[in-house]
Design an enzyme around this catalytic site. Structure first.
Site, PDB file in Angstrom:
ATOM      1  N   ASP A  32       0.848  -1.196  -0.082  1.00  0.00           N
ATOM      2  CA  ASP A  32      -0.055  -0.246   0.185  1.00  0.00           C
ATOM      3  C   ASP A  32       0.748   1.180  -0.004  1.00  0.00           C
ATOM      4  OD1 ASP A  32      -2.611   1.322  -0.215  1.00  0.00           O
ATOM      5  OD2 ASP A  32      -2.759   1.161   2.241  1.00  0.00           O
TER       6      ASP A  32
ATOM      7  N   LYS B 243       1.942   4.559  -1.045  1.00  0.00           N
ATOM      8  CA  LYS B 243       1.435   5.832  -1.932  1.00  0.00           C
ATOM      9  C   LYS B 243       2.172   7.010  -1.217  1.00  0.00           C
ATOM     10  CE  LYS B 243      -2.915   4.973   0.094  1.00  0.00           C
ATOM     11  NZ  LYS B 243      -4.340   4.397  -0.299  1.00  0.00           N
TER      12      LYS B 243
ATOM     13  N   ASP C   7       1.722   2.909   7.627  1.00  0.00           N
ATOM     14  CA  ASP C   7       0.403   2.097   7.427  1.00  0.00           C
ATOM     15  C   ASP C   7       0.934   0.439   6.818  1.00  0.00           C
ATOM     16  OD1 ASP C   7      -2.134   1.241   7.047  1.00  0.00           O
ATOM     17  OD2 ASP C   7      -2.505   2.657   5.676  1.00  0.00           O
TER      18      ASP C   7
ATOM     19  N   ASN D 264       1.057   7.608   2.450  1.00  0.00           N
ATOM     20  CA  ASN D 264       1.579   6.627   3.481  1.00  0.00           C
ATOM     21  C   ASN D 264       3.156   6.813   3.712  1.00  0.00           C
ATOM     22  OD1 ASN D 264      -0.550   5.734   4.141  1.00  0.00           O
ATOM     23  ND2 ASN D 264      -0.716   3.782   2.827  1.00  0.00           N
TER      24      ASN D 264
ATOM     25  N   THR E 121      -8.737   4.053  -4.438  1.00  0.00           N
ATOM     26  CA  THR E 121      -8.364   4.779  -5.367  1.00  0.00           C
ATOM     27  C   THR E 121      -7.379   4.245  -6.286  1.00  0.00           C
ATOM     28  OG1 THR E 121      -6.669   6.561  -6.055  1.00  0.00           O
ATOM     29  CG2 THR E 121      -6.873   6.232  -3.608  1.00  0.00           C
TER      30      THR E 121
END
Ligand code: ADP
Length: 296
Positions: free
Chosen positions: A136, A138, A156, A141, A175
């Site tokens: 995850d 991005k 995260d 994060n 998203t």
């Protein structure tokens, strides 16, 4: 080694519920202070009503317990009660890297982007050495340690997991702009899946643009599957050849062809001091995201 305590958090920490540092998928993050020491920390409160939700948080704790690196946020303590779990973590104050990308007044040079990307790769390399996938990554994060220094930490670990060969992953994607093609295709995920995300983040840091974003989710997903992206926008004018090659070696549809975190750290864009010296002394350091007003 942190395990979730059944005790009340208020016995050990003062949680400032009036101020929200960030809201995530599952809960909210607040500032908190350890009563015994005055240490400033962050408390992530996650609603966990079902056993499955509790297990997911236990997984996050378990993953964070295995990671000890300057570029990965450290878990400090954890609590569980009937309806929620609270992760007490190291607190950082510089805001999300995402905000630096969109902040027009905060001009990132190519060299700044190199410094951020190198630290992201160092954090990811450590995770991968521990056989852990983040899944995850991005800009939201990635947190900056403070406003001025260029130190970052990855946060995260809610979707992170131990690498299992041949594991496919179903993600509940809000998203889709950051998803790797193998996730969109519901194919096997592996270490290169994170490296795709590093490519997307690097692209965004350099330009302020999202490489695959379409007018709607279907278009975005199609762009990802077709690996349709380029460095043609004016934001990339002046970007070094090394930078172009670096992004190209990450935003590659076939996951086995992408460079690994260790290879990325050895790539000249991150590792060649002569290139860095050249970029530092270049009269016009390349504005990433914003154009230099003196640029004609
Ligand atoms: P979720 O898993 O629910 O998405 P995150 O762990 O991503 O939650 O945290 C949500 C937001 O809270 C982050 O984007 C960030 O702005 C803020 N945040 C999280 N951890 C910290 C921390 N250790 N220090 C400061 N802010 C944090």
């Amino acid at each position: 080694m942190v395990t979730a305590k059944k005790a009340a958090i208020s016995s050990f920490y003062a949680v400032d519920r009036s101020e929200i540092l960030g809201g995530g998928r599952f809960g909210q993050v607040h500032r908190c202070e350890e009563k015994a020491t005055g240490l400033k920390l962050a408390a992530k409160i996650i609603k966990t009503r079902t056993a499955k939700e509790k297990d997911e948080v236990k997984n996050e704790i378990n993953i964070m317990n295995q990671l000890d690196h300057v570029n990965l946020i450290q878990l400090y303590d954890a609590f569980e009660s009937k309806n929620d779990c609270i992760l007490v973590m190291e607190y950082v104050d510089g805001g999300e890297l995402f905000d630096r990308i969109i902040d027009e007044s905060y001009r990132l040079t190519e060299l700044d982007v190199i410094q951020f990307t190198r630290q992201i790769c160092e954090g990811v390399r450590h995770m991968h050495q521990m056989y852990i996938l983040h899944l995850d990554l991005k800009p939201e994060n990635i947190l900056c340690v403070n406003r001025d220094a260029k130190q970052i930490k990855i946060i995260d670990f809610g979707l992170a997991r131990r690498y299992k060969p041949r594991e496919k992953l179903k993600v509940n994607f809000g998203t889709p702009e950051f998803l790797a093609p193998e996730i969109v295709n519901y194919d096997f995920v592996s270490f290169p899946t994170d490296m795709w995300s590093v490519g997307v983040i690097t692209y965004m840091l350099l330009s302020g643009l999202s490489p695959f974003l379409g007018d709607n989710d279907t278009e975005t997903l199609n762009n990802i599957l077709a690996c349709r992206w380029d460095l043609e926008e004016e934001e990339f004018q002046g970007l070094s050849d090394e930078g172009r090659e670096f992004v190209t070696k990450l935003l590659t549809k076939e996951k086995n062809w992408r460079i690994s975190a260790s290879e990325a750290l050895k790539h000249p864009w991150l590792a060649d001091p002569r290139l860095h010296c050249r970029l530092r002394t270049q009269k016009q350091q390349r504005p990433a995201g914003a154009r230099d007003p003196t640029d004609k």
